[in-house]
Design a protein around this motif. Sequence first.
Motif, short mmCIF file in Angstrom:
data_model
loop_
_atom_site.label_atom_id
_atom_site.label_comp_id
_atom_site.label_asym_id
_atom_site.label_seq_id
_atom_site.Cartn_x
_atom_site.Cartn_y
_atom_site.Cartn_z
N MET A 1 0.85 -1.18 0.00
CA MET A 1 0.00 0.00 0.00
C MET A 1 0.89 1.23 0.00
N SER A 2 0.53 2.23 -0.79
CA SER A 2 1.31 3.45 -0.85
C SER A 2 0.50 4.62 -0.33
N GLN A 3 1.21 5.72 -0.06
CA GLN A 3 0.54 6.88 0.50
C GLN A 3 0.97 8.14 -0.21
N GLN A 4 -0.01 9.01 -0.45
CA GLN A 4 0.28 10.37 -0.86
C GLN A 4 -0.04 11.26 0.32
N ARG A 5 0.93 12.02 0.77
CA ARG A 5 0.69 12.88 1.92
C ARG A 5 1.03 14.31 1.54
N THR A 6 0.04 15.19 1.68
CA THR A 6 0.28 16.59 1.34
C THR A 6 -0.12 17.51 2.47
N GLY A 7 -0.56 16.92 3.58
CA GLY A 7 -1.07 17.74 4.68
C GLY A 7 0.03 18.36 5.51
N PRO A 8 -0.33 19.27 6.43
CA PRO A 8 0.64 19.92 7.30
C PRO A 8 1.15 18.97 8.34
N THR A 9 2.22 19.36 9.03
CA THR A 9 2.76 18.52 10.10
C THR A 9 1.84 18.57 11.30
N ASP A 10 2.03 17.62 12.22
CA ASP A 10 1.17 17.53 13.40
C ASP A 10 1.45 18.68 14.35
N GLY A 11 0.46 18.96 15.17
CA GLY A 11 0.58 20.04 16.14
C GLY A 11 1.56 19.68 17.25
N PRO A 12 1.89 20.66 18.12
CA PRO A 12 2.92 20.45 19.14
C PRO A 12 2.54 19.43 20.19
N ALA A 188 -8.81 2.33 -6.77
CA ALA A 188 -8.72 2.44 -8.23
C ALA A 188 -7.25 2.45 -8.65
N PRO A 189 -6.91 1.76 -9.75
CA PRO A 189 -5.52 1.68 -10.19
C PRO A 189 -5.06 2.95 -10.90
N CYS A 190 -4.91 4.03 -10.13
CA CYS A 190 -4.46 5.30 -10.70
C CYS A 190 -3.95 6.19 -9.58
N VAL A 203 -4.43 1.39 -2.54
CA VAL A 203 -4.36 -0.07 -2.49
C VAL A 203 -4.53 -0.57 -3.92
N ASP A 204 -3.46 -1.14 -4.49
CA ASP A 204 -3.51 -1.68 -5.85
C ASP A 204 -3.18 -3.17 -5.78
N LEU A 205 -4.19 -4.00 -5.88
CA LEU A 205 -4.00 -5.44 -5.73
C LEU A 205 -3.13 -6.01 -6.83
N ALA A 206 -3.22 -5.45 -8.04
CA ALA A 206 -2.39 -5.93 -9.15
C ALA A 206 -0.92 -5.68 -8.87
N ILE A 207 -0.61 -4.52 -8.29
CA ILE A 207 0.79 -4.22 -7.97
C ILE A 207 1.32 -5.19 -6.92
N GLU A 208 0.50 -5.50 -5.93
CA GLU A 208 0.93 -6.44 -4.89
C GLU A 208 1.21 -7.81 -5.50
N LEU A 209 0.37 -8.23 -6.44
CA LEU A 209 0.59 -9.51 -7.12
C LEU A 209 1.86 -9.47 -7.97
N GLN A 210 2.12 -8.34 -8.60
CA GLN A 210 3.33 -8.21 -9.40
C GLN A 210 4.59 -8.30 -8.54
N ILE A 211 4.51 -7.75 -7.33
CA ILE A 211 5.64 -7.84 -6.41
C ILE A 211 5.86 -9.30 -6.01
N LEU A 212 4.78 -10.01 -5.74
CA LEU A 212 4.89 -11.43 -5.42
C LEU A 212 5.44 -12.21 -6.61
N SER A 213 5.05 -11.81 -7.81
CA SER A 213 5.57 -12.47 -9.02
C SER A 213 7.07 -12.31 -9.12
N PHE A 214 7.58 -11.13 -8.74
CA PHE A 214 9.03 -10.91 -8.75
C PHE A 214 9.72 -11.90 -7.81
N HIS A 215 9.16 -12.07 -6.61
CA HIS A 215 9.78 -12.98 -5.65
C HIS A 215 9.74 -14.42 -6.15
#
Length: 247
Positions: A1-12, A188-190, A203-215
């Motif tokens: 699973m990957s993440q896009q993070r664009t939010g501000p940092t956490d408070g003090p 969605a795969p995008c 969450v891209d299930l095809a990518i996870e399967l491709q990683i397993l295919s590499f192994h």
Amino acid sequence: MSQQRTGPTDGPDFPDLPEATVARLPEYLRALHHLAEQGHDTVSSEGLAAAAGVNSAKLRKDLSHLGRTGTRGVGYDVSLLIDQIEQVLGLTHRRAVALVGVGNLGHALAGYAGFGSRGFRIVALFDADPGRVGEHINGLVVRHIEDLPEVVEQESISIAVIATPAHAAQHVTDRLVAAGVTSVLNFAPCVLNVPEGVDVRKVDLAIELQILSFHEHRKSALTALPPVQKPGRVGVANRLGGEAVGS
């Protein structure tokens, strides 16, 4: 699973946690709940690490970010650690979630009972297909996507799950953000473009399967290599004037 993070940092007053630590906290929480159900009051770092599938040094470092250290000879208090991790993850109350796209995957997600025990409740289902609108799934009626702003406000929804085809995901995201949603789980795969302050997990299930295919490919390549010949003791035999000793 990957993440896009664009939010501000956490408070003090909020712990500044590494992303890798945040990703592992739910695993610790799952393991702790399982231990509590089995009647354990305390757990060692080694025991919790094994149950969560990480090494104990990494676990101790992660928990130190929370200001939590185990008691020598006793370990961690299971109940207290559950409370602290749930507090950090914002799970002290069940969060309302919207799901957009009730095709095969969305239908399965809408019927998944595990969300409730993890601190979430799906409160609204949406789809643009008139044939899906009005359908009853797991006690909820599928609403048309046009109803999104009204329902998001009524249900105080800040998290949404996208299970649409890839070509529709960005448009859906734009509508969710405009309605006030600030966190998106994307099946969605995008790649989605979101403004600052909006977090996306993909969450891209095809990518996870491709990683397993590499192994699998690597394992096949390793087993196809010729065996390594061990060096013989020819030198010793020659010095003795006899026949070479085989390997």
